[in-house]
Design an enzyme around this catalytic site. Structure first.
Site, PDB file in Angstrom:
ATOM      1  N   GLU A  93      81.543  20.611  66.221  1.00 29.01           N
ATOM      2  CA  GLU A  93      81.714  20.333  64.791  1.00 29.01           C
ATOM      3  C   GLU A  93      81.281  18.915  64.408  1.00 29.01           C
ATOM      4  O   GLU A  93      81.999  18.200  63.705  1.00 29.01           O
ATOM      5  CB  GLU A  93      83.172  20.577  64.380  1.00 29.01           C
ATOM      6  CG  GLU A  93      83.578  22.027  64.457  1.00 29.01           C
ATOM      7  CD  GLU A  93      84.990  22.306  63.958  1.00 29.01           C
ATOM      8  OE1 GLU A  93      85.688  21.352  63.545  1.00 29.01           O
ATOM      9  OE2 GLU A  93      85.400  23.475  63.988  1.00 29.01           O
TER      10      GLU A  93
ATOM     11  N   GLU B  22      84.370  29.822  67.268  1.00 26.60           N
ATOM     12  CA  GLU B  22      85.708  29.577  66.736  1.00 26.60           C
ATOM     13  C   GLU B  22      85.882  30.441  65.499  1.00 26.60           C
ATOM     14  O   GLU B  22      85.165  30.272  64.518  1.00 26.60           O
ATOM     15  CB  GLU B  22      85.931  28.099  66.383  1.00 26.60           C
ATOM     16  CG  GLU B  22      85.971  27.156  67.574  1.00 26.60           C
ATOM     17  CD  GLU B  22      86.452  25.759  67.211  1.00 26.60           C
ATOM     18  OE1 GLU B  22      87.294  25.642  66.286  1.00 26.60           O
ATOM     19  OE2 GLU B  22      85.987  24.796  67.828  1.00 26.60           O
TER      20      GLU B  22
END
Length: 502
Positions: free
Chosen positions: A173, A292
């Site tokens: 991320e 995720e």
């Protein structure tokens, strides 16, 4: 009762069922590791301190891969802290979750756990506070047989054979301002390309995942993927997708339609990757690692990390208690992932234990299955062969977020060799029963092997340590096959599995 028509046809093949679709995620976050998978004082703990009950539930869940050690945690992680004699390992601050990590579990321990759980490891490297050299060091420690400083250190630490890790995430991320060392797309794309190039000098057969944008709601979404792949396309195999913003906030109808959003997410990332491919004039395709995904109630108190001078070890964090509606949405998200099996080549339900997880534990005590455990376990067990896109003719219902949405969503898998079909379907209606009429004539000779439904008149029912079995997938006696047509009645807010065989 609402009538819904479905059609199954082997001509509607999307691609093979990929075992890696049924991956999960273990991060050093809250109680996922400590008192989750690792609890040396537990009655079922083995010689390495791993809970036997959690290992058994992990195998029952049908997990194929496990991503480790993060997550936000990895962007400040020094892997060297977690190897060697336990008594010499430092306690470190985890800035991502305002906690302390005693480093009792590190890469060698995790790999031992992965072998016991019969899962494939998916290792992430720190590209937040670290870079190319540290990634190479971890790769050398894990995968080089011996004869170098770090590979010999692994052998000295008790692991003679290399770990042989194939899948590697290049950071996590990195467009998120919450991420330690977060970067612009150009900065990260260049770093990912250089890290990938160097890692392939050690082993050209690694499978490498570049960071996609942290979510479709990010202002960087789309442009981030374009720029990162512009830098790294030739050097990576997959790009990641993350999504957690599905939660029931008083708008149950929109929540039950969350898979519409996942469909859009996957198709947007795919379109961007293919645009870069066209621009570069190459034959190679970049696929998606949806590594995720889950329902996550981020506004709840348990999702707020500690603050100030409090840096606890394994605090209660992100311990959502999932209800029946959450399980139906998780099942529908699995339908979406399977429906895109041509481009989604890997996925990870985040996370495995305690932290927004299908498995819950008490420290030193009981473990139990959350409602979300069941659709994942059923899909992992029964989805084999090829994925079939199901033609659906269904009435719609209005949603505030996604407009008019079909009341039913479904996907099927067809195993030619076994002669078996698994149909996975959700009824997203809040109030209406549905009668499914499924045309199966394109696969002659099918008979009913079984049908189950997960539902409850109270969609807010949630499992606890005291009662995890009152609401389970139950046989659906209404299912019948006659003359090339399957019929089955399903209640509102339900997850349904029908098995057929020749």
């Amino acid at each position: 009762m609402l009538p819904v028509s479905l059609t199954l046809d082997p001509a509607f093949r999307v691609g093979p069922v990929r075992r890696r679709t049924f991956g999960s995620f273990v991060e050093h976050l809250g109680r996922c590791v400590y008192t989750g998978i690792h609890d040396p004082g537990h009655p079922t703990a083995d010689e390495d301190g791993f809970r036997g009950d959690v290992l058994e539930l992990t195998r029952e869940l049908g997990v194929s891969t496990v991503r480790y050690p993060g997550g936000n945690f990895v962007s400040g992680y020094r892997w060297e802290d977690g190897v060697g004699p336990i008594g010499e390992r430092p306690v470190r601050l985890d800035l991502a979750w305002h906690s302390s990590d005693p480093n009792l579990v590190g890469v060698d321990e995790f790999m031992r756990w992965a072998r016991k759980a019969d899962v494939e490891p998916m290792m992430a490297v720190n590209l937040g506070t670290r870079g190319v050299q540290e990634a190479l060091d971890l790769l050398e420690y894990c995968n080089v047989r011996g004869g170098t400083r770090l590979s010999d250190q692994r052998r000295k630490n008790g692991t003679e054979d290399p770990h042989g890790i194939r899948m590697w995430c290049l950071g996590n991320e990195m467009d998120g301002p919450w991420q330690i060392g977060h970067k612009t797309a150009h900065e990260y794309g260049r770093l990912a390309a250089e890290t990938a190039r160097a890692m392939r000098m050690v082993d050209p057969d690694l499978e490498l995942v570049a960071c996609g944008s942290s979510g479709v709601v990010m202002p960087t979404f789309g442009e981030w993927e374009r720029i990162v792949l512009g830098e790294a396309y030739e050097h990576v195999d997959l790009i990641s997708a993350h999504a957690y913003y599905w939660e029931e906030d008083g708008d149950l109808g929109s929540f039950l339609a969350s898979a519409v959003d996942m469909d859009h997410f996957v198709e947007s990332v795919t379109a961007t990757a293919d645009a870069v491919r066209a621009h570069k004039k190459v034959s190679k395709r970049i696929h998606i690692s949806f590594d995720e995904w889950n329902v996550w109630y981020q506004k709840r108190a348990e999702s707020k990390p500690p603050t100030g001078h409090d840096w606890p070890v394994a605090p209660v964090l992100l311990e959502d208690r999932y209800n029946v509606a959450d399980a139906v949405v998780v099942g529908n998200l699995l339908i979406s992932l399977l429906r895109h099996t041509d481009r989604v080549h890997s996925a990870s339900l985040a996370q495995l234990v305690n932290v927004i997880a299908p498995i819950m534990t008490e420290p030193g005590g009981r473990s139990w299955r959350q409602t979300t455990f069941h659709p994942f376990a059923q899909a992992s067990q029964l989805a084999t062969g090829d994925v079939l896109r199901v033609a659906i003719d269904a009435p719609t219902y209005p949603t505030a977020q996604f407009g008019d949405v079909p009341v039913v969503d479904a996907v099927a898998t067809y195993d030619d060799d076994a002669g078996q079909v698994a149909l996975f379907a959700v009824n997203r209606s809040l109030t209406e029963h549905v009668e499914l009429s499924v045309d199966t004539r394109s696969i002659p000779g099918l008979r009913l092997l079984g049908a189950t439904t997960l539902a409850n008149p109270d969609h807010t029912w949630a499992a606890t340590a005291d009662d995890a079995t009152s609401v389970l997938p139950q046989p659906n006696a209404s299912a019948a096959v006659d003359g090339g047509r399957l019929t089955v009645r399903v209640p509102p807010v339900s997850w349904n599995v029908i098995r057929l065989g020749v």
